[in-house]
Design an enzyme around this catalytic site. Structure first.
Site, PDB file in Angstrom:
ATOM      1  N   ASP A 343       1.090  -1.108  -0.111  1.00 18.41           N
ATOM      2  CA  ASP A 343       0.019  -0.095   0.179  1.00 18.41           C
ATOM      3  C   ASP A 343       0.947   1.304   0.087  1.00 18.41           C
ATOM      4  O   ASP A 343       2.053   1.058  -0.106  1.00 18.41           O
ATOM      5  CB  ASP A 343      -0.922   0.123   1.080  1.00 18.41           C
ATOM      6  CG  ASP A 343      -0.136   0.143   2.471  1.00 18.41           C
ATOM      7  OD1 ASP A 343       1.154   0.183   2.493  1.00 18.41           O
ATOM      8  OD2 ASP A 343      -0.801   0.104   3.518  1.00 18.41           O
ATOM      9  N   ASP A 345       1.221   4.876   2.025  1.00 19.68           N
ATOM     10  CA  ASP A 345       0.851   6.046   3.114  1.00 19.68           C
ATOM     11  C   ASP A 345       1.413   7.405   3.038  1.00 19.68           C
ATOM     12  O   ASP A 345       2.443   7.441   2.663  1.00 19.68           O
ATOM     13  CB  ASP A 345       1.395   5.317   4.511  1.00 19.68           C
ATOM     14  CG  ASP A 345       1.109   3.737   4.815  1.00 19.68           C
ATOM     15  OD1 ASP A 345       0.217   3.582   4.294  1.00 19.68           O
ATOM     16  OD2 ASP A 345       1.887   3.069   5.110  1.00 19.68           O
ATOM     17  N   ASP A 435      -3.490   4.688   2.445  1.00 19.25           N
ATOM     18  CA  ASP A 435      -3.896   5.295   3.851  1.00 19.25           C
ATOM     19  C   ASP A 435      -3.519   6.853   3.683  1.00 19.25           C
ATOM     20  O   ASP A 435      -2.254   7.211   3.318  1.00 19.25           O
ATOM     21  CB  ASP A 435      -3.097   4.570   4.845  1.00 19.25           C
ATOM     22  CG  ASP A 435      -3.429   3.176   4.931  1.00 19.25           C
ATOM     23  OD1 ASP A 435      -4.911   2.976   4.689  1.00 19.25           O
ATOM     24  OD2 ASP A 435      -2.709   2.520   5.559  1.00 19.25           O
TER      25      ASP A 435
END
Length: 511
Positions: A343, A345, A435
């Site tokens: 992912d 961030d 995120d």
């Protein structure tokens, strides 16, 4: 037989040979073409010889499987020069006068240095042709390289991505993960710390002698290391990789939104595949899990650096449309120099915004992306941050800043090397996990430090603050328990200074 004898007196009685789960490797690039090595199996054993050959090749040395005229250096363990000469004669090999006959200590020093080292008298095996003069004293052993004082805390070690002990750390990561699946935190942390300290070493562990003076290596950990040195793999790791529960939990938790409780439930219900879970009408899924299944193929594939940079442009465009003075920083593994991740961030903070503007920003960004058709999933968690609340005592505590867990649609055309990125037939975009964290400007240094990671680095930084400095650190701030005050910091460097630590760059925090 103790570990010192094992390292210098050949292998102990071997267990049945197993096929190496962890030792398989691709052909290595040869860096030192003037040297052609042959490692003598006599008195060393097949397993240790294979292990040393593999390590030497990884370091760029050319190592021959069979002796030939091209060999320039023959390496032996627990053999005298005369023993080697006798072996050559039995094999009906005429040794060149230019052939170097060396003790294995020379090769070990070479691998530690990452290049050929000077051959001295202590390395060279002398051939005694006059046997009447008494028994050959054999090779002189090289004293082990002194291990510099290594801290038990990752925040006092520099750990780059150049891990030369991955054969051990990969094993420890698997064992730690298995203990996490069993919710056995103590054993998981034991192997996490062991993996962390080995990742920081500038040399490869070749014998048990090399582990002396290294912290965080208990008896259980050392047993695994010794087994891998001897057999090229760990029987315990092999058992875990074949364990039905481990394999099921590994598969289930790969779905976005699925944790240990759900995995345990599905496992007890007899599920072993995702297709069976997806098709079972009796199961209900959370909104997050439904998104996890819907975009599963994209989410389990790695996010590349190019894709992360493309997402960064998307995030900055959206944030700056509402707060032009905002700072948007990519954190996590990509800030630590990783080329791939699962992912992306981002930490967002704005020096000139009001509290209301900060609180509204992520809502506005989500609305913008929804209108553009880029928002595939969103879970926005409002801030519960309190300025005067003391930092958490837990080393794994989550922060209380406003944050958003997203799945974004990233069009391939936005990626610089889109031709290289994995594209499904006819699909023009990829689902990416993102995120976003919004933090008050005065807390940006603490949030940046916490969200950069790695997980073990942050755990040890907080442990160090508590046990060595009588302070409490988390993503919100630093509390001095002696002075009973919050210590302010404008940068990560200032936080390290408050803790009395040398500053460690993000790319050196891969613990």
């Amino acid at each position: 037989m103790d570990s010192l004898q094992m390292a210098h007196s050949g292998p102990r009685k071997k267990r049945p040979r197993q096929t190496g789960v962890l030792m398989a490797s691709a052909p290595q690039d040869i860096k030192f073409r003037d040297l052609v090595l042959f490692i003598l199996e006599k008195k060393m054993g097949t397993t240790r010889r294979t292990f040393l050959m593999e390590l030497a090749r990884r370091k760029g040395f050319r190592v021959e499987n069979e002796f030939s005229d091209s060999v320039t250096h023959i390496v032996a363990e627990n053999n005298s020069g005369s023993d080697v000469l006798e072996w050559l004669q039995v094999q009906k090999i005429k040794a060149s006068s230019q052939l170097e006959v060396l003790d294995v200590s020379w090769l070990i020093e070479c691998m530690r240095a990452g290049k050929p080292v000077e051959m001295t008298g202590k390395h060279q095996l002398v051939v005694r042709r006059d046997h009447s003069s008494g028994p050959n004293p054999g090779p002189q052993k090289t004293p082990p390289l002194a291990v510099q004082k290594i801290s038990q805390y990752a925040c006092q070690r520099r750990t780059t991505l150049n891990n030369c002990n991955h054969i051990f750390t990969d094993a420890f990561d698997i064992l730690a993960e298995n203990y996490e699946f069993k919710e056995n935190e103590g054993s998981a942390v034991t192997f996490m710390r062991a993996a962390s300290v080995l990742k920081s070493l500038p040399f490869t562990i070749i014998s048990m002698k090399d582990t002396e003076g290294i912290p965080c290596l208990g008896d259980k950990v050392k047993y695994i290391i010794e087994e891998i040195i001897e057999d090229g793999e760990s029987s315990e790791v092999k058992a875990v990789l074949n364990d039905e529960r481990y394999k099921s939990f590994k598969l289930f938790t790969s779905v976005f939104g699925v944790g240990l409780k759900t995995s345990e439930k599905w496992f007890r219900m007899g599920f072993r595949t995702l297709s069976k879970i997806r098709s079972d009408k009796s199961l209900t899924f959370t909104r997050m899990q439904r998104a996890g299944f819907l975009y599963y193929e994209d989410l389990v594939s790695c996010v590349t650096r190019a894709e992360a940079e493309a997402v960064s442009v998307l995030v900055k465009e959206a944030v700056w449309a509402f707060l032009p003075d905002a700072f948007v920083t990519m954190t996590g593994g990509f800030r630590r120099g990783k080329k791939i991740g699962h992912d992306v961030d981002f930490l967002i903070t704005s020096p000139g915004s009001t509290e209301e503007e900060e609180q509204q920003l992520l809502h506005k960004v989500m609305n913008l992306w929804e209108k553009k058709g880029l928002l595939l999933y969103c879970d926005l968690v409002e801030s519960t941050f309190e300025k005067l609340k003391l930092p958490s005592r837990k080393v794994d505590a989550l922060d209380h800043f406003q944050k958003c867990f997203l799945i974004l649609k990233l069009h391939h055309q936005r990626v610089v090397d889109s031709e290289k990125s994995s594209q499904q037939e006819g699909k023009t975009w990829k689902a990416i996990r993102v995120d976003l964290v919004m933090c008050p400007y005065e807390r940006r240094a603490f949030a940046l430090l916490g969200w950069t990671g790695s997980r073990q680095f942050e755990r040890d930084l907080r442990r160090y603050a508590t046990h060595e400095r009588r302070m409490m650190l988390d993503n919100h701030g630093l509390w001095d328990k002696t002075k009973r005050i919050f210590l302010e910091a404008e940068s990560e460097e200032e936080i390290f200074a408050h803790l009395g630590l040398d500053y460690i760059e993000p790319w050196e925090r891969n613990a």
